[in-house]
Design an enzyme around this catalytic site. Structure first.
Site, PDB file in Angstrom:
ATOM      1  N   LYS A   1       0.836  -1.216   0.000  1.00  0.00           N
ATOM      2  CA  LYS A   1       0.000   0.000   0.000  1.00  0.00           C
ATOM      3  C   LYS A   1       0.867   1.260   0.000  1.00  0.00           C
ATOM      4  CE  LYS A   1      -1.788   1.746   4.030  1.00  0.00           C
ATOM      5  NZ  LYS A   1      -1.529   3.173   4.235  1.00  0.00           N
ATOM      6  N   ASN A   2       1.843   1.310   0.903  1.00  0.00           N
ATOM      7  CA  ASN A   2       2.564   2.569   1.069  1.00  0.00           C
ATOM      8  C   ASN A   2       3.538   2.866  -0.068  1.00  0.00           C
ATOM      9  OD1 ASN A   2       1.058   3.131   3.282  1.00  0.00           O
ATOM     10  ND2 ASN A   2       2.595   2.493   4.787  1.00  0.00           N
TER      11      ASN A   2
ATOM     12  N   CYS B   1      -5.107   7.725   8.868  1.00  0.00           N
ATOM     13  CA  CYS B   1      -5.616   7.164  10.123  1.00  0.00           C
ATOM     14  C   CYS B   1      -5.423   8.151  11.261  1.00  0.00           C
ATOM     15  CB  CYS B   1      -4.868   5.873  10.450  1.00  0.00           C
ATOM     16  SG  CYS B   1      -5.357   4.501   9.412  1.00  0.00           S
TER      17      CYS B   1
ATOM     18  N   ARG C   1       0.328  14.055  13.270  1.00  0.00           N
ATOM     19  CA  ARG C   1       0.866  13.909  11.926  1.00  0.00           C
ATOM     20  C   ARG C   1       1.096  15.234  11.172  1.00  0.00           C
ATOM     21  NH1 ARG C   1      -1.808   8.704   9.147  1.00  0.00           N
ATOM     22  NH2 ARG C   1       0.295   8.452   8.391  1.00  0.00           N
TER      23      ARG C   1
ATOM     24  N   GLN D   1       7.898  19.123   7.848  1.00  0.00           N
ATOM     25  CA  GLN D   1       9.157  18.726   7.189  1.00  0.00           C
ATOM     26  C   GLN D   1       9.018  18.744   5.672  1.00  0.00           C
ATOM     27  OE1 GLN D   1      12.034  18.239   9.136  1.00  0.00           O
ATOM     28  NE2 GLN D   1      10.553  19.084  10.578  1.00  0.00           N
TER      29      GLN D   1
ATOM     30  N   ASP E   1       3.597   0.316  12.256  1.00  0.00           N
ATOM     31  CA  ASP E   1       2.382  -0.251  11.641  1.00  0.00           C
ATOM     32  C   ASP E   1       2.132  -1.698  12.066  1.00  0.00           C
ATOM     33  OD1 ASP E   1       2.218   2.145  10.359  1.00  0.00           O
ATOM     34  OD2 ASP E   1       2.990   1.408   8.439  1.00  0.00           O
TER      35      ASP E   1
ATOM     36  N   ARG F   1      -8.997  -0.420   3.510  1.00  0.00           N
ATOM     37  CA  ARG F   1      -8.115   0.611   2.941  1.00  0.00           C
ATOM     38  C   ARG F   1      -6.737   0.045   2.646  1.00  0.00           C
ATOM     39  NH1 ARG F   1      -6.992   5.011   6.670  1.00  0.00           N
ATOM     40  NH2 ARG F   1      -5.414   5.188   5.068  1.00  0.00           N
TER      41      ARG F   1
HETATM   42  N1  EPU Z   1       6.518  13.987  11.495  1.00  0.00           N
HETATM   43  C1  EPU Z   1       6.610  15.332  11.824  1.00  0.00           C
HETATM   44  N2  EPU Z   1       6.634  16.256  10.831  1.00  0.00           N
HETATM   45  C2  EPU Z   1       6.552  15.910   9.526  1.00  0.00           C
HETATM   46  C3  EPU Z   1       6.467  14.554   9.193  1.00  0.00           C
HETATM   47  C4  EPU Z   1       6.446  13.618  10.199  1.00  0.00           C
HETATM   48  O1  EPU Z   1       6.661  15.671  13.010  1.00  0.00           O
HETATM   49  O2  EPU Z   1       6.573  16.811   8.670  1.00  0.00           O
HETATM   50  C5  EPU Z   1       6.517  12.956  12.551  1.00  0.00           C
HETATM   51  C6  EPU Z   1       5.161  12.236  12.611  1.00  0.00           C
HETATM   52  O3  EPU Z   1       4.250  12.910  13.431  1.00  0.00           O
HETATM   53  C7  EPU Z   1       5.569  10.880  13.156  1.00  0.00           C
HETATM   54  C8  EPU Z   1       6.953  10.646  12.532  1.00  0.00           C
HETATM   55  O4  EPU Z   1       7.432  11.946  12.174  1.00  0.00           O
HETATM   56  O5  EPU Z   1       5.740  10.956  14.530  1.00  0.00           O
HETATM   57  C9  EPU Z   1       6.981   9.744  11.335  1.00  0.00           C
HETATM   58  O6  EPU Z   1       6.040  10.158  10.380  1.00  0.00           O
HETATM   59  P1  EPU Z   1       6.230   9.812   8.830  1.00  0.00           P
HETATM   60  O7  EPU Z   1       6.223  11.108   8.088  1.00  0.00           O
HETATM   61  O8  EPU Z   1       7.383   8.912   8.658  1.00  0.00           O
HETATM   62  O9  EPU Z   1       4.924   9.039   8.498  1.00  0.00           O
HETATM   63  P2  EPU Z   1       4.001   9.168   7.237  1.00  0.00           P
HETATM   64  O10 EPU Z   1       4.808   9.392   6.023  1.00  0.00           O
HETATM   65  O11 EPU Z   1       2.889  10.110   7.518  1.00  0.00           O
HETATM   66  C10 EPU Z   1       4.095   6.628   6.617  1.00  0.00           C
HETATM   67  C11 EPU Z   1       3.073   5.562   6.405  1.00  0.00           C
HETATM   68  C12 EPU Z   1       2.455   5.180   7.737  1.00  0.00           C
HETATM   69  C13 EPU Z   1       3.551   4.725   8.687  1.00  0.00           C
HETATM   70  C14 EPU Z   1       4.646   5.790   8.805  1.00  0.00           C
HETATM   71  C15 EPU Z   1       5.824   5.354   9.633  1.00  0.00           C
HETATM   72  C16 EPU Z   1       2.287   6.108   4.196  1.00  0.00           C
HETATM   73  C17 EPU Z   1       1.176   6.581   3.334  1.00  0.00           C
HETATM   74  N3  EPU Z   1       2.045   6.062   5.490  1.00  0.00           N
HETATM   75  O12 EPU Z   1       3.381   7.728   7.181  1.00  0.00           O
HETATM   76  O13 EPU Z   1       1.591   4.095   7.462  1.00  0.00           O
HETATM   77  O14 EPU Z   1       3.000   4.505   9.953  1.00  0.00           O
HETATM   78  O15 EPU Z   1       5.114   6.155   7.494  1.00  0.00           O
HETATM   79  O16 EPU Z   1       6.408   4.235   9.088  1.00  0.00           O
HETATM   80  O17 EPU Z   1       3.334   5.745   3.698  1.00  0.00           O
HETATM   81  C18 EPU Z   1      -0.213   2.646   7.816  1.00  0.00           C
HETATM   82  O18 EPU Z   1       0.105   2.077   6.763  1.00  0.00           O
HETATM   83  O19 EPU Z   1      -1.050   2.177   8.628  1.00  0.00           O
HETATM   84  C19 EPU Z   1       0.413   3.921   8.144  1.00  0.00           C
HETATM   85  C20 EPU Z   1      -0.074   4.764   9.055  1.00  0.00           C
END
Ligand code: EPU
Length: 416
Positions: free
Chosen positions: A22-23, A116, A121, A125, A304, A396
Protein backbone atom coordinates in the site's frame (compact mmCIF):
# COMPACT_ATOMS: atom_id res chain seq x y z
CA UNK A 1 -20.34 0.90 7.02
CA UNK A 2 -18.87 -2.61 6.65
CA UNK A 3 -18.86 -5.29 9.32
CA UNK A 4 -16.50 -8.28 9.44
CA UNK A 5 -17.85 -11.34 11.28
CA UNK A 6 -15.53 -14.07 12.56
CA UNK A 7 -16.19 -17.42 14.26
CA UNK A 8 -12.86 -17.87 15.99
CA UNK A 9 -10.49 -20.56 17.17
CA UNK A 10 -9.96 -22.42 13.87
CA UNK A 11 -6.50 -23.67 12.83
CA UNK A 12 -5.30 -22.26 9.51
CA UNK A 13 -3.56 -24.33 6.84
CA UNK A 14 -2.52 -23.63 3.24
CA UNK A 15 -0.96 -20.61 1.54
CA UNK A 16 -1.51 -16.88 1.73
CA UNK A 17 -0.02 -14.74 -1.01
CA UNK A 18 1.06 -11.21 -0.14
CA UNK A 19 -0.08 -8.33 -2.38
CA UNK A 20 1.74 -5.19 -3.46
CA UNK A 21 2.62 -2.65 -0.78
CA UNK A 22 0.00 0.00 0.00
CA UNK A 23 2.56 2.57 1.07
CA UNK A 24 4.52 2.13 -2.18
CA UNK A 25 1.45 2.20 -4.40
CA UNK A 26 0.07 5.41 -2.91
CA UNK A 27 3.36 7.16 -3.75
CA UNK A 28 4.00 5.47 -7.12
CA UNK A 29 0.64 6.71 -8.46
CA UNK A 30 1.39 10.42 -7.81
CA UNK A 31 5.00 9.88 -9.00
CA UNK A 32 3.52 8.76 -12.33
CA UNK A 33 2.29 12.26 -13.09
CA UNK A 34 5.87 13.56 -13.25
CA UNK A 35 6.26 11.59 -16.47
CA UNK A 36 5.41 13.06 -19.88
CA UNK A 37 4.20 9.71 -21.28
CA UNK A 38 2.17 6.68 -20.20
CA UNK A 39 3.58 4.65 -17.30
CA UNK A 40 2.76 1.15 -16.07
CA UNK A 41 2.54 0.02 -12.45
CA UNK A 42 2.38 -3.75 -11.85
CA UNK A 43 1.28 -5.67 -8.74
CA UNK A 44 -1.10 -2.94 -7.53
CA UNK A 45 -3.11 -4.19 -4.52
CA UNK A 46 -6.91 -4.23 -4.49
CA UNK A 47 -7.47 -1.76 -1.65
CA UNK A 48 -9.66 1.29 -1.25
CA UNK A 49 -6.65 3.63 -0.81
CA UNK A 50 -5.65 2.86 -4.42
CA UNK A 51 -9.17 3.75 -5.55
CA UNK A 52 -8.91 7.07 -3.72
CA UNK A 53 -5.58 7.82 -5.45
CA UNK A 54 -7.10 6.99 -8.84
CA UNK A 55 -9.98 9.35 -8.06
CA UNK A 56 -7.48 12.21 -7.61
CA UNK A 57 -5.67 11.25 -10.83
CA UNK A 58 -8.91 11.32 -12.79
CA UNK A 59 -9.92 14.61 -11.17
CA UNK A 60 -6.63 16.15 -12.35
CA UNK A 61 -7.24 14.95 -15.91
CA UNK A 62 -5.12 11.79 -16.22
CA UNK A 63 -6.31 8.73 -18.09
CA UNK A 64 -6.17 5.59 -15.93
CA UNK A 65 -6.59 2.02 -17.13
CA UNK A 66 -7.04 -0.72 -14.51
CA UNK A 67 -7.87 -0.70 -10.80
CA UNK A 68 -5.53 -3.36 -9.43
CA UNK A 69 -2.94 -5.77 -10.84
CA UNK A 70 -1.53 -3.75 -13.74
CA UNK A 71 -2.54 -0.12 -14.09
CA UNK A 72 -1.55 2.29 -16.83
CA UNK A 73 -1.54 6.02 -16.27
CA UNK A 74 -1.35 8.61 -19.03
CA UNK A 75 -0.64 11.94 -17.33
CA UNK A 76 -0.17 14.01 -20.52
CA UNK A 77 -3.46 15.95 -20.12
CA UNK A 78 -3.15 16.75 -16.41
CA UNK A 79 -3.76 20.29 -15.14
CA UNK A 80 -2.60 21.61 -11.78
CA UNK A 81 -6.04 22.25 -10.25
CA UNK A 82 -6.89 22.88 -6.60
CA UNK A 83 -7.59 19.47 -5.00
CA UNK A 84 -10.84 19.90 -3.00
CA UNK A 85 -10.85 19.30 0.74
CA UNK A 86 -13.11 16.24 0.63
CA UNK A 87 -10.63 14.50 -1.69
CA UNK A 88 -7.45 15.77 0.04
CA UNK A 89 -8.57 14.37 3.38
CA UNK A 90 -9.44 10.89 2.13
CA UNK A 91 -5.92 9.64 2.80
CA UNK A 92 -2.52 10.75 4.02
CA UNK A 93 -0.76 10.14 0.72
CA UNK A 94 -2.89 12.72 -1.14
CA UNK A 95 -0.14 15.27 -0.42
CA UNK A 96 2.24 13.38 -2.71
CA UNK A 97 0.16 14.92 -5.51
CA UNK A 98 0.96 18.39 -4.17
CA UNK A 99 4.69 17.63 -4.58
CA UNK A 100 4.35 16.08 -8.02
CA UNK A 101 2.23 19.01 -9.25
CA UNK A 102 4.69 21.53 -7.78
CA UNK A 103 7.57 19.72 -9.51
CA UNK A 104 5.88 19.54 -12.89
CA UNK A 105 3.76 22.71 -13.05
CA UNK A 106 5.52 24.88 -10.43
CA UNK A 107 2.26 25.35 -8.54
CA UNK A 108 -0.18 23.26 -6.51
CA UNK A 109 -3.01 23.80 -4.08
CA UNK A 110 -4.65 21.34 -1.70
CA UNK A 111 -5.86 20.85 1.87
CA UNK A 112 -4.31 19.13 4.88
CA UNK A 113 -4.12 15.40 4.04
CA UNK A 114 -6.14 12.74 5.87
CA UNK A 115 -5.07 9.28 7.04
CA UNK A 116 -5.62 7.16 10.12
CA UNK A 117 -6.29 9.04 13.33
CA UNK A 118 -3.21 7.83 15.22
CA UNK A 119 -1.62 11.15 16.18
CA UNK A 120 -1.23 14.75 15.03
CA UNK A 121 0.87 13.91 11.93
CA UNK A 122 2.21 17.38 11.03
CA UNK A 123 3.61 18.13 7.55
CA UNK A 124 6.20 20.76 8.54
CA UNK A 125 9.16 18.73 7.19
CA UNK A 126 7.56 18.50 3.75
CA UNK A 127 7.01 22.27 3.71
CA UNK A 128 10.61 22.77 4.85
CA UNK A 129 11.75 20.67 1.87
CA UNK A 130 9.64 22.76 -0.56
CA UNK A 131 11.11 25.99 0.81
CA UNK A 132 14.68 24.65 0.63
CA UNK A 133 14.11 24.02 -3.08
CA UNK A 134 12.94 27.58 -3.70
CA UNK A 135 9.14 27.26 -3.42
CA UNK A 136 6.86 29.71 -1.62
CA UNK A 137 4.33 28.12 0.73
CA UNK A 138 1.14 29.96 1.70
CA UNK A 139 -0.85 28.41 4.54
CA UNK A 140 -4.45 29.61 5.02
CA UNK A 141 -6.05 27.51 7.74
CA UNK A 142 -5.79 23.97 6.44
CA UNK A 143 -5.29 25.06 2.81
CA UNK A 144 -1.81 25.03 1.24
CA UNK A 145 -0.79 26.90 -1.90
CA UNK A 146 2.75 26.25 -3.12
CA UNK A 147 4.47 27.78 -6.13
CA UNK A 148 7.87 28.67 -7.56
CA UNK A 149 9.25 30.50 -10.60
CA UNK A 150 12.10 28.06 -10.59
CA UNK A 151 12.88 25.05 -8.38
CA UNK A 152 16.55 24.89 -7.46
CA UNK A 153 18.23 21.91 -5.82
CA UNK A 154 19.32 22.44 -2.22
CA UNK A 155 20.40 20.91 1.06
CA UNK A 156 17.53 19.49 3.15
CA UNK A 157 17.94 18.18 6.68
CA UNK A 158 14.89 16.36 8.02
CA UNK A 159 14.41 16.78 11.78
CA UNK A 160 13.20 13.18 11.88
CA UNK A 161 13.45 10.48 9.18
CA UNK A 162 9.88 11.05 7.94
CA UNK A 163 8.69 8.74 5.16
CA UNK A 164 6.30 11.35 3.80
CA UNK A 165 8.80 14.22 3.83
CA UNK A 166 11.47 12.03 2.18
CA UNK A 167 9.09 11.02 -0.63
CA UNK A 168 7.77 14.58 -1.08
CA UNK A 169 11.26 16.11 -1.25
CA UNK A 170 12.40 13.43 -3.69
CA UNK A 171 9.37 14.09 -5.94
CA UNK A 172 10.11 17.82 -6.11
CA UNK A 173 13.89 17.44 -6.41
CA UNK A 174 13.81 15.20 -9.49
CA UNK A 175 12.65 18.19 -11.53
CA UNK A 176 14.59 20.94 -9.71
CA UNK A 177 17.69 22.46 -11.31
CA UNK A 178 20.92 21.08 -9.86
CA UNK A 179 21.59 18.79 -6.92
CA UNK A 180 19.44 18.17 -3.84
CA UNK A 181 20.69 16.29 -0.82
CA UNK A 182 18.20 14.86 1.68
CA UNK A 183 19.95 14.28 5.01
CA UNK A 184 18.41 12.08 7.71
CA UNK A 185 16.16 10.57 5.05
CA UNK A 186 13.79 7.70 5.89
CA UNK A 187 15.20 4.30 4.85
CA UNK A 188 11.96 2.36 4.34
CA UNK A 189 11.92 -0.15 1.43
CA UNK A 190 8.98 1.74 -0.11
CA UNK A 191 11.30 4.72 -0.66
CA UNK A 192 13.67 2.52 -2.66
CA UNK A 193 10.69 1.30 -4.73
CA UNK A 194 9.66 4.89 -5.52
CA UNK A 195 13.23 5.99 -6.34
CA UNK A 196 13.58 2.98 -8.67
CA UNK A 197 10.40 3.99 -10.51
CA UNK A 198 11.63 7.57 -10.93
CA UNK A 199 15.07 6.36 -12.06
CA UNK A 200 13.37 4.04 -14.57
CA UNK A 201 11.78 7.21 -16.00
CA UNK A 202 15.20 8.86 -16.26
CA UNK A 203 15.58 10.58 -12.88
CA UNK A 204 19.00 10.60 -11.22
CA UNK A 205 18.55 9.50 -7.61
CA UNK A 206 21.31 7.86 -5.56
CA UNK A 207 21.29 6.59 -2.00
CA UNK A 208 17.61 5.68 -1.58
CA UNK A 209 17.42 3.21 1.32
CA UNK A 210 20.20 5.05 3.20
CA UNK A 211 19.96 8.21 5.29
CA UNK A 212 21.49 10.42 2.58
CA UNK A 213 19.71 10.67 -0.75
CA UNK A 214 21.27 12.68 -3.57
CA UNK A 215 19.12 13.80 -6.48
CA UNK A 216 20.30 15.50 -9.63
CA UNK A 217 17.36 17.24 -11.31
CA UNK A 218 16.39 16.41 -14.90
CA UNK A 219 14.19 18.26 -17.37
CA UNK A 220 11.86 15.50 -18.49
CA UNK A 221 10.87 11.96 -17.57
CA UNK A 222 10.02 9.22 -20.04
CA UNK A 223 7.74 6.15 -20.31
CA UNK A 224 8.63 3.49 -17.72
CA UNK A 225 7.22 0.68 -15.63
CA UNK A 226 7.63 -0.58 -12.07
CA UNK A 227 6.64 -3.59 -9.95
CA UNK A 228 5.20 -2.74 -6.53
CA UNK A 229 7.21 -4.52 -3.81
CA UNK A 230 5.36 -6.99 -1.53
CA UNK A 231 3.58 -5.32 1.37
CA UNK A 232 5.75 -5.96 4.44
CA UNK A 233 3.01 -4.83 6.83
CA UNK A 234 0.40 -7.12 5.26
CA UNK A 235 2.99 -9.93 5.33
CA UNK A 236 3.79 -9.18 8.98
CA UNK A 237 0.10 -9.27 9.87
CA UNK A 238 -0.35 -12.74 8.33
CA UNK A 239 2.89 -13.95 9.92
CA UNK A 240 1.45 -12.93 13.31
CA UNK A 241 -1.81 -14.74 12.50
CA UNK A 242 0.13 -17.84 11.45
CA UNK A 243 2.17 -17.70 14.67
CA UNK A 244 -1.06 -18.07 16.64
CA UNK A 245 -3.08 -20.41 14.42
CA UNK A 246 -0.82 -21.80 11.67
CA UNK A 247 -0.50 -25.46 10.77
CA UNK A 248 2.26 -25.45 8.17
CA UNK A 249 0.79 -22.14 7.02
CA UNK A 250 2.85 -20.66 4.18
CA UNK A 251 3.13 -16.89 3.69
CA UNK A 252 4.22 -16.37 0.09
CA UNK A 253 5.74 -13.50 -1.87
CA UNK A 254 7.67 -11.85 0.94
CA UNK A 255 11.07 -10.16 1.11
CA UNK A 256 12.44 -11.56 4.41
CA UNK A 257 14.95 -8.71 4.91
CA UNK A 258 12.00 -6.30 5.08
CA UNK A 259 10.54 -8.34 7.95
CA UNK A 260 13.66 -9.04 9.98
CA UNK A 261 12.67 -7.07 13.11
CA UNK A 262 9.32 -8.86 13.36
CA UNK A 263 10.66 -12.34 12.57
CA UNK A 264 13.46 -12.03 15.12
CA UNK A 265 11.07 -10.86 17.84
CA UNK A 266 8.66 -13.71 17.10
CA UNK A 267 11.53 -16.20 17.26
CA UNK A 268 12.55 -14.68 20.62
CA UNK A 269 9.02 -15.45 21.83
CA UNK A 270 9.32 -19.06 20.69
CA UNK A 271 7.44 -19.06 17.37
CA UNK A 272 8.21 -21.94 14.99
CA UNK A 273 9.02 -20.12 11.74
CA UNK A 274 11.14 -21.34 8.84
CA UNK A 275 12.20 -18.54 6.50
CA UNK A 276 13.05 -19.26 2.84
CA UNK A 277 14.00 -16.89 -0.03
CA UNK A 278 10.53 -15.55 -0.76
CA UNK A 279 8.21 -17.33 1.68
CA UNK A 280 8.03 -18.62 5.22
CA UNK A 281 6.31 -21.59 6.88
CA UNK A 282 4.82 -21.21 10.33
CA UNK A 283 3.41 -23.57 12.94
CA UNK A 284 1.77 -22.26 16.10
CA UNK A 285 3.25 -23.50 19.39
CA UNK A 286 1.69 -24.13 22.83
CA UNK A 287 3.95 -21.86 24.87
CA UNK A 288 5.03 -18.30 24.00
CA UNK A 289 7.41 -16.14 26.05
CA UNK A 290 6.68 -12.43 26.64
CA UNK A 291 8.60 -9.90 24.50
CA UNK A 292 9.19 -6.13 24.50
CA UNK A 293 9.25 -3.99 21.40
CA UNK A 294 9.96 -0.34 20.65
CA UNK A 295 8.74 1.17 17.37
CA UNK A 296 11.33 2.87 15.16
CA UNK A 297 11.89 3.77 11.52
CA UNK A 298 13.18 1.01 9.22
CA UNK A 299 15.04 -1.27 9.93
CA UNK A 300 13.63 -0.92 13.46
CA UNK A 301 10.33 -2.45 14.51
CA UNK A 302 7.58 -0.85 12.37
CA UNK A 303 4.90 1.16 14.15
CA UNK A 304 2.38 -0.25 11.64
CA UNK A 305 2.91 -3.74 13.11
CA UNK A 306 2.69 -2.89 16.80
CA UNK A 307 -1.13 -2.88 16.74
CA UNK A 308 -1.40 -6.33 15.06
CA UNK A 309 1.35 -7.59 17.40
CA UNK A 310 -0.58 -6.47 20.50
CA UNK A 311 -3.01 -9.36 19.99
CA UNK A 312 -0.09 -11.79 19.79
CA UNK A 313 1.17 -10.44 23.13
CA UNK A 314 -2.10 -11.43 24.85
CA UNK A 315 -1.06 -15.03 24.14
CA UNK A 316 2.44 -14.76 25.63
CA UNK A 317 2.95 -16.04 29.18
CA UNK A 318 3.96 -13.02 31.28
CA UNK A 319 4.21 -9.26 30.85
CA UNK A 320 5.08 -7.96 27.37
CA UNK A 321 5.45 -4.31 26.41
CA UNK A 322 5.14 -2.00 23.42
CA UNK A 323 6.82 1.39 23.36
CA UNK A 324 5.32 3.57 20.61
CA UNK A 325 7.78 6.31 19.70
CA UNK A 326 6.22 7.69 16.49
CA UNK A 327 2.56 8.36 17.19
CA UNK A 328 0.96 9.68 20.37
CA UNK A 329 -2.42 8.04 19.79
CA UNK A 330 -1.78 4.55 18.47
CA UNK A 331 -3.14 2.49 21.37
CA UNK A 332 -6.88 3.02 20.75
CA UNK A 333 -7.14 -0.59 19.58
CA UNK A 334 -6.14 -1.81 23.04
CA UNK A 335 -9.52 -0.75 24.48
CA UNK A 336 -11.14 -3.09 21.97
CA UNK A 337 -8.78 -5.90 22.95
CA UNK A 338 -9.66 -5.31 26.61
CA UNK A 339 -13.35 -5.75 25.74
CA UNK A 340 -12.39 -9.21 24.48
CA UNK A 341 -10.56 -10.07 27.71
CA UNK A 342 -6.99 -8.74 27.29
CA UNK A 343 -5.15 -7.42 30.35
CA UNK A 344 -3.68 -4.06 29.37
CA UNK A 345 -2.05 -1.15 31.20
CA UNK A 346 -0.94 2.02 29.40
CA UNK A 347 1.61 4.42 30.85
CA UNK A 348 2.40 7.34 28.56
CA UNK A 349 4.13 5.92 25.44
CA UNK A 350 4.23 2.37 26.78
CA UNK A 351 1.59 -0.35 26.87
CA UNK A 352 2.00 -3.44 29.04
CA UNK A 353 0.07 -6.57 28.12
CA UNK A 354 -0.15 -9.47 30.56
CA UNK A 355 -0.90 -12.95 29.25
CA UNK A 356 -1.88 -15.49 28.56
CA UNK A 357 -5.57 -14.62 28.38
CA UNK A 358 -8.30 -16.48 26.57
CA UNK A 359 -10.05 -13.92 24.38
CA UNK A 360 -13.83 -14.02 23.89
CA UNK A 361 -15.73 -12.96 20.77
CA UNK A 362 -17.46 -9.55 21.13
CA UNK A 363 -18.78 -6.65 19.09
CA UNK A 364 -15.75 -4.39 18.62
CA UNK A 365 -14.59 -1.47 16.46
CA UNK A 366 -11.84 -1.21 13.85
CA UNK A 367 -10.41 2.02 15.30
CA UNK A 368 -8.17 2.56 12.24
CA UNK A 369 -6.45 0.41 9.60
CA UNK A 370 -3.89 -1.43 11.75
CA UNK A 371 -6.15 -1.28 14.81
CA UNK A 372 -8.62 -3.13 12.60
CA UNK A 373 -5.99 -5.79 11.88
CA UNK A 374 -5.50 -6.14 15.66
CA UNK A 375 -9.16 -7.05 16.20
CA UNK A 376 -9.28 -9.34 13.16
CA UNK A 377 -6.44 -11.36 14.73
CA UNK A 378 -8.24 -11.27 18.08
CA UNK A 379 -11.44 -12.51 16.43
CA UNK A 380 -9.54 -15.36 14.75
CA UNK A 381 -8.14 -16.65 18.07
CA UNK A 382 -11.16 -15.86 20.27
CA UNK A 383 -13.81 -18.32 21.38
CA UNK A 384 -17.18 -17.49 19.81
CA UNK A 385 -18.32 -14.80 17.43
CA UNK A 386 -16.60 -11.44 16.89
CA UNK A 387 -18.27 -8.64 14.96
CA UNK A 388 -15.97 -5.86 13.79
CA UNK A 389 -17.73 -2.58 13.05
CA UNK A 390 -16.20 0.14 10.85
CA UNK A 391 -14.32 -2.55 8.91
CA UNK A 392 -13.97 -0.20 5.93
CA UNK A 393 -10.78 1.02 7.67
CA UNK A 394 -9.31 -2.47 7.17
CA UNK A 395 -10.19 -2.55 3.47
CA UNK A 396 -8.12 0.61 2.94
CA UNK A 397 -4.93 -1.42 3.28
CA UNK A 398 -5.53 -5.20 3.29
CA UNK A 399 -6.17 -6.56 -0.18
CA UNK A 400 -8.88 -9.31 -0.25
CA UNK A 401 -8.41 -9.99 3.46
CA UNK A 402 -11.66 -11.92 3.90
CA UNK A 403 -11.03 -14.12 0.84
CA UNK A 404 -7.38 -14.77 1.79
CA UNK A 405 -8.35 -15.91 5.29
CA UNK A 406 -11.32 -18.00 4.07
CA UNK A 407 -8.96 -19.80 1.69
CA UNK A 408 -6.84 -21.10 4.60
CA UNK A 409 -9.81 -22.22 6.70
CA UNK A 410 -10.96 -19.18 8.69
CA UNK A 411 -14.70 -18.66 9.27
CA UNK A 412 -14.87 -15.02 8.29
CA UNK A 413 -17.32 -12.97 6.25
CA UNK A 414 -18.10 -9.34 5.51
CA UNK A 415 -21.42 -7.45 5.38
CA UNK A 416 -22.06 -3.95 4.05
N1 EPU B 1 6.52 13.99 11.49
C1 EPU B 1 6.61 15.33 11.82
N2 EPU B 1 6.63 16.26 10.83
C2 EPU B 1 6.55 15.91 9.53
C3 EPU B 1 6.47 14.55 9.19
C4 EPU B 1 6.45 13.62 10.20
O1 EPU B 1 6.66 15.67 13.01
O2 EPU B 1 6.57 16.81 8.67
C5 EPU B 1 6.52 12.96 12.55
C6 EPU B 1 5.16 12.24 12.61
O3 EPU B 1 4.25 12.91 13.43
C7 EPU B 1 5.57 10.88 13.16
C8 EPU B 1 6.95 10.65 12.53
O4 EPU B 1 7.43 11.95 12.17
O5 EPU B 1 5.74 10.96 14.53
C9 EPU B 1 6.98 9.74 11.34
O6 EPU B 1 6.04 10.16 10.38
P1 EPU B 1 6.23 9.81 8.83
O7 EPU B 1 6.22 11.11 8.09
O8 EPU B 1 7.38 8.91 8.66
O9 EPU B 1 4.92 9.04 8.50
P2 EPU B 1 4.00 9.17 7.24
O10 EPU B 1 4.81 9.39 6.02
O11 EPU B 1 2.89 10.11 7.52
C10 EPU B 1 4.09 6.63 6.62
C11 EPU B 1 3.07 5.56 6.40
C12 EPU B 1 2.45 5.18 7.74
C13 EPU B 1 3.55 4.72 8.69
C14 EPU B 1 4.65 5.79 8.81
C15 EPU B 1 5.82 5.35 9.63
C16 EPU B 1 2.29 6.11 4.20
C17 EPU B 1 1.18 6.58 3.33
N3 EPU B 1 2.04 6.06 5.49
O12 EPU B 1 3.38 7.73 7.18
O13 EPU B 1 1.59 4.10 7.46
O14 EPU B 1 3.00 4.51 9.95
O15 EPU B 1 5.11 6.16 7.49
O16 EPU B 1 6.41 4.23 9.09
O17 EPU B 1 3.33 5.75 3.70
C18 EPU B 1 -0.21 2.65 7.82
O18 EPU B 1 0.11 2.08 6.76
O19 EPU B 1 -1.05 2.18 8.63
C19 EPU B 1 0.41 3.92 8.14
C20 EPU B 1 -0.07 4.76 9.06
Amino acid sequence: MSKIIIEGNKKLKGKIEISGAKNSTVALIPAAILCDEEVTINNVPEISDTEAMEEILTFLGATVKGRSGTIKIDPSKIESKEIPEEISKKLRASYYFMSALLAKYKKACMYFPGGCSIGSRPIDQTLKGYRALGATVIEEGNKYTVFADKLIGGEVYLDMPSVGATVNTMLVAVKAEGITTINNAAKEPEIVNIATFLNNMGAKIRGAGTSIIIIEGVESLKKASIEVIPDRIEAGTYIIIASLLGKDLVIENIIPEHLESLILKLKESGVDIVVKDDHCIINSVDYLKPISIKTLGFPGFPTDLQQPLSTFLTQCNGVSSIEETLYENRFKNLEQLERMGAKVRIEDKKAYITGKTNLKGKVVQATDLRGGACVVIAGLIAKGKTEIENSEHILRGYSMIVEKLQEVGAKISIED
